[in-house]
Motif scaffolding. Structure first.
Motif, PDB file in Angstrom:
ATOM      1  N   ALA A 149      -4.204 -38.175 -29.483  1.00  0.00           N
ATOM      2  CA  ALA A 149      -4.147 -39.570 -29.028  1.00  0.00           C
ATOM      3  C   ALA A 149      -2.825 -39.903 -28.342  1.00  0.00           C
ATOM      4  N   ALA A 150      -1.705 -39.627 -29.007  1.00  0.00           N
ATOM      5  CA  ALA A 150      -0.399 -39.969 -28.421  1.00  0.00           C
ATOM      6  C   ALA A 150      -0.149 -39.125 -27.169  1.00  0.00           C
ATOM      7  N   TYR A 151      -0.527 -37.856 -27.242  1.00  0.00           N
ATOM      8  CA  TYR A 151      -0.316 -36.946 -26.107  1.00  0.00           C
ATOM      9  C   TYR A 151      -1.077 -37.434 -24.870  1.00  0.00           C
ATOM     10  N   CYS A 152      -2.368 -37.763 -25.042  1.00  0.00           N
ATOM     11  CA  CYS A 152      -3.170 -38.237 -23.899  1.00  0.00           C
ATOM     12  C   CYS A 152      -2.580 -39.533 -23.347  1.00  0.00           C
ATOM     13  N   ALA A 153      -2.168 -40.428 -24.242  1.00  0.00           N
ATOM     14  CA  ALA A 153      -1.588 -41.701 -23.782  1.00  0.00           C
ATOM     15  C   ALA A 153      -0.317 -41.451 -22.978  1.00  0.00           C
ATOM     16  N   SER A 154       0.515 -40.524 -23.458  1.00  0.00           N
ATOM     17  CA  SER A 154       1.789 -40.258 -22.765  1.00  0.00           C
ATOM     18  C   SER A 154       1.543 -39.641 -21.389  1.00  0.00           C
ATOM     19  N   LYS A 155       0.561 -38.750 -21.305  1.00  0.00           N
ATOM     20  CA  LYS A 155       0.325 -38.063 -20.025  1.00  0.00           C
ATOM     21  C   LYS A 155      -0.387 -38.980 -19.022  1.00  0.00           C
ATOM     22  N   ALA A 156      -1.268 -39.864 -19.516  1.00  0.00           N
ATOM     23  CA  ALA A 156      -1.871 -40.867 -18.624  1.00  0.00           C
ATOM     24  C   ALA A 156      -0.773 -41.790 -18.101  1.00  0.00           C
ATOM     25  N   GLY A 157       0.168 -42.134 -18.974  1.00  0.00           N
ATOM     26  CA  GLY A 157       1.301 -42.966 -18.546  1.00  0.00           C
ATOM     27  C   GLY A 157       2.139 -42.261 -17.499  1.00  0.00           C
ATOM     28  N   LEU A 158       2.321 -40.963 -17.666  1.00  0.00           N
ATOM     29  CA  LEU A 158       3.132 -40.199 -16.707  1.00  0.00           C
ATOM     30  C   LEU A 158       2.459 -40.154 -15.330  1.00  0.00           C
ATOM     31  N   ILE A 159       1.132 -40.071 -15.332  1.00  0.00           N
ATOM     32  CA  ILE A 159       0.414 -40.093 -14.045  1.00  0.00           C
ATOM     33  C   ILE A 159       0.591 -41.470 -13.386  1.00  0.00           C
ATOM     34  N   GLY A 160       0.526 -42.525 -14.189  1.00  0.00           N
ATOM     35  CA  GLY A 160       0.755 -43.881 -13.652  1.00  0.00           C
ATOM     36  C   GLY A 160       2.158 -44.033 -13.095  1.00  0.00           C
ATOM     37  N   LEU A 161       3.141 -43.519 -13.835  1.00  0.00           N
ATOM     38  CA  LEU A 161       4.538 -43.583 -13.376  1.00  0.00           C
ATOM     39  C   LEU A 161       4.690 -42.830 -12.047  1.00  0.00           C
ATOM     40  N   THR A 162       4.037 -41.671 -11.957  1.00  0.00           N
ATOM     41  CA  THR A 162       4.085 -40.853 -10.739  1.00  0.00           C
ATOM     42  C   THR A 162       3.613 -41.658  -9.527  1.00  0.00           C
ATOM     43  N   GLY A 173      11.427 -41.565   2.056  1.00  0.00           N
ATOM     44  CA  GLY A 173      11.517 -40.106   2.117  1.00  0.00           C
ATOM     45  C   GLY A 173      11.274 -39.391   0.800  1.00  0.00           C
ATOM     46  N   ILE A 174      10.763 -40.146  -0.186  1.00  0.00           N
ATOM     47  CA  ILE A 174      10.556 -39.544  -1.511  1.00  0.00           C
ATOM     48  C   ILE A 174       9.064 -39.275  -1.721  1.00  0.00           C
ATOM     49  N   ARG A 175       8.750 -38.102  -2.253  1.00  0.00           N
ATOM     50  CA  ARG A 175       7.383 -37.844  -2.715  1.00  0.00           C
ATOM     51  C   ARG A 175       7.412 -37.663  -4.226  1.00  0.00           C
ATOM     52  N   CYS A 176       6.345 -38.109  -4.886  1.00  0.00           N
ATOM     53  CA  CYS A 176       6.246 -37.938  -6.332  1.00  0.00           C
ATOM     54  C   CYS A 176       4.808 -37.546  -6.667  1.00  0.00           C
ATOM     55  N   VAL A 177       4.657 -36.414  -7.334  1.00  0.00           N
ATOM     56  CA  VAL A 177       3.336 -35.817  -7.553  1.00  0.00           C
ATOM     57  C   VAL A 177       3.226 -35.349  -9.002  1.00  0.00           C
ATOM     58  N   ALA A 178       2.055 -35.566  -9.596  1.00  0.00           N
ATOM     59  CA  ALA A 178       1.809 -35.026 -10.943  1.00  0.00           C
ATOM     60  C   ALA A 178       0.936 -33.777 -10.839  1.00  0.00           C
ATOM     61  N   ILE A 179       1.191 -32.833 -11.731  1.00  0.00           N
ATOM     62  CA  ILE A 179       0.334 -31.656 -11.848  1.00  0.00           C
ATOM     63  C   ILE A 179      -0.278 -31.685 -13.246  1.00  0.00           C
ATOM     64  N   CYS A 180      -1.586 -31.473 -13.310  1.00  0.00           N
ATOM     65  CA  CYS A 180      -2.292 -31.557 -14.596  1.00  0.00           C
ATOM     66  C   CYS A 180      -2.860 -30.191 -14.969  1.00  0.00           C
ATOM     67  N   PRO A 181      -2.106 -29.418 -15.762  1.00  0.00           N
ATOM     68  CA  PRO A 181      -2.624 -28.112 -16.160  1.00  0.00           C
ATOM     69  C   PRO A 181      -3.721 -28.231 -17.215  1.00  0.00           C
ATOM     70  N   GLY A 182      -4.619 -27.223 -17.212  1.00  0.00           N
ATOM     71  CA  GLY A 182      -5.514 -27.011 -18.361  1.00  0.00           C
ATOM     72  C   GLY A 182      -4.723 -26.229 -19.412  1.00  0.00           C
ATOM     73  N   THR A 183      -5.401 -25.381 -20.171  1.00  0.00           N
ATOM     74  CA  THR A 183      -4.706 -24.649 -21.233  1.00  0.00           C
ATOM     75  C   THR A 183      -3.934 -23.471 -20.632  1.00  0.00           C
ATOM     76  N   VAL A 184      -2.637 -23.443 -20.893  1.00  0.00           N
ATOM     77  CA  VAL A 184      -1.761 -22.423 -20.310  1.00  0.00           C
ATOM     78  C   VAL A 184      -1.091 -21.659 -21.450  1.00  0.00           C
ATOM     79  N   GLU A 185      -1.138 -20.349 -21.380  1.00  0.00           N
ATOM     80  CA  GLU A 185      -0.618 -19.534 -22.496  1.00  0.00           C
ATOM     81  C   GLU A 185       0.914 -19.547 -22.499  1.00  0.00           C
ATOM     82  N   THR A 186       1.485 -20.360 -23.384  1.00  0.00           N
ATOM     83  CA  THR A 186       2.944 -20.490 -23.505  1.00  0.00           C
ATOM     84  C   THR A 186       3.313 -20.381 -24.988  1.00  0.00           C
ATOM     85  N   GLU A 187       4.618 -20.487 -25.254  1.00  0.00           N
ATOM     86  CA  GLU A 187       5.107 -20.471 -26.634  1.00  0.00           C
ATOM     87  C   GLU A 187       4.448 -21.596 -27.437  1.00  0.00           C
ATOM     88  N   TRP A 188       4.266 -22.733 -26.795  1.00  0.00           N
ATOM     89  CA  TRP A 188       3.637 -23.903 -27.436  1.00  0.00           C
ATOM     90  C   TRP A 188       2.245 -23.531 -27.966  1.00  0.00           C
TER      91      TRP A 188
END
Ligand SMILES: NC(=O)c1ccc[n+]([C@@H]2O[C@H](COP(=O)([O-])OP(=O)(O)OC[C@H]3O[C@@H](n4cnc5c(N)ncnc54)[C@H](O)[C@@H]3O)[C@@H](O)[C@H]2O)c1
Length: 250
Positions: A149-162, A173-188
């Motif tokens: 819940a908190a994670y989805c809310a934070s990332k939706a907010g980040l897309i809005g901020l973008t 002269g500024i561009r601002c873009v969000a990238i939305c990964p699916g599941t990525v194999e990381t330490e997390w």
């Protein structure tokens, strides 16, 4: 003079891959994270590919620290051409299971952090009339993920901020873009799997979320950051690019 890229969350996973990739592209990379040992390892990997990077241990939720590290980067490395906000945290919980502390921490790292780095960096970009800000959000900012819940809310907010940053500053002269990964194999993801009751079954389930039945690699996200930040990405602005192996297509 080489262009300068600032990458947050550079001590691990997608941030580390992005730092190495951008260094290979020719950027001098200023790498920010809480984890000093992880930054030292990323620095080693950057130097292995013949790149140049500088490490800064900082808590991205601390407004004063973010302001002072940004000034230090401007003086010691140079004014940033590119800012990539990658640092993030997650909590596996529904709304009913989310504590006040977890809610605040997830929002602070995932949303307030990019706000603070952007507010500190934008004036330096505006002075020169150019700059690219890339925010690593998540498919969780576009669709609901179970017990996030908190994670989805934070990332939706980040897309809005973008989008808001793009609208306010495109003509400067500024561009601002969000990238939305699916599941990525990381330490997390490694930690989530290690704590699962049946790690092998959990891994299979995570891989199966993508249409081709595998998790993405950190490099597959770093490559998209590189494209967006570079000259070929100049017509990409104010949007959320989905890089998810088709996870959200079904
Ligand atoms: N791995 C995935 O499947 C996945 C999917 C979608 C989106 N993402 C997003 O990609 C980003 C990176 O994820 P990852 O899997 O590489 O995670 P990771 O845990 O491997 O790396 C995250 C980094 O952020 C740093 N960090 C956390 N809080 C910080 C703070 N307050 N100040 C400074 N640094 C801090 C950590 O120390 C760590 O090095 C996150 O924003 C995450 O939400 C990841």
């Amino acid at each position: 003079m080489s262009p300068v890229a600032v990458v947050t969350g550079a001590a691990s996973g997608i941030g580390r891959a992005t730092a190495v990739w951008l260094a290979r592209d020719g950027y001098q990379v200023a790498m920010l994270d809480l984890d000093t040992a992880g930054l030292i390892e990323t620095l080693r990997q950057v130097e292995d590919v013949g790149g140049k990077a500088h490490r800064f241990t900082v808590d991205l939720c601390d407004p004063l620290a973010v302001g002072s590290v940004t000034r230090e980067i401007a003086v010691t490395v140079g004014a940033p051409d590119v800012l990539v906000n990658v640092a993030g945290v997650g909590v596996a919980a529904t709304v009913l299971e989310t504590s006040d502390e977890d809610w605040s921490r997830v929002l602070a790292v995932n949303l307030t952090g990019p706000f603070l780095t952007t507010r500190a960096t934008l004036p330096l970009m505006l002075d020169r009339g150019s700059g690219v800000i890339v925010n690593v959000a998540s498919v969780g900012g576009l669709v609901g993920l179970a017990r996030r819940a908190a994670y989805c809310a934070s990332k939706a907010g980040l897309i809005g901020l973008t989008k808001a940053i793009a609208v306010d500053h495109a003509r400067q002269g500024i561009r601002c873009v969000a990238i939305c990964p699916g599941t990525v194999e990381t330490e997390w993801i490694g930690k989530i799997l290690a704590n699962a009751p049946d790690p092998a079954a959990a891994r299979e389930a995570m891989a199966a979320r993508q249409l081709d039945g595998r998790m993405g690699t950190p490099d597959e996200i770093a490559a998209m950051v590189s494209f967006v930040a570079g000259p070929e990405g100049r017509f990409v602005n104010g949007t959320a690019l989905v890089v998810d192996g088709g996870m959200t297509a079904a």
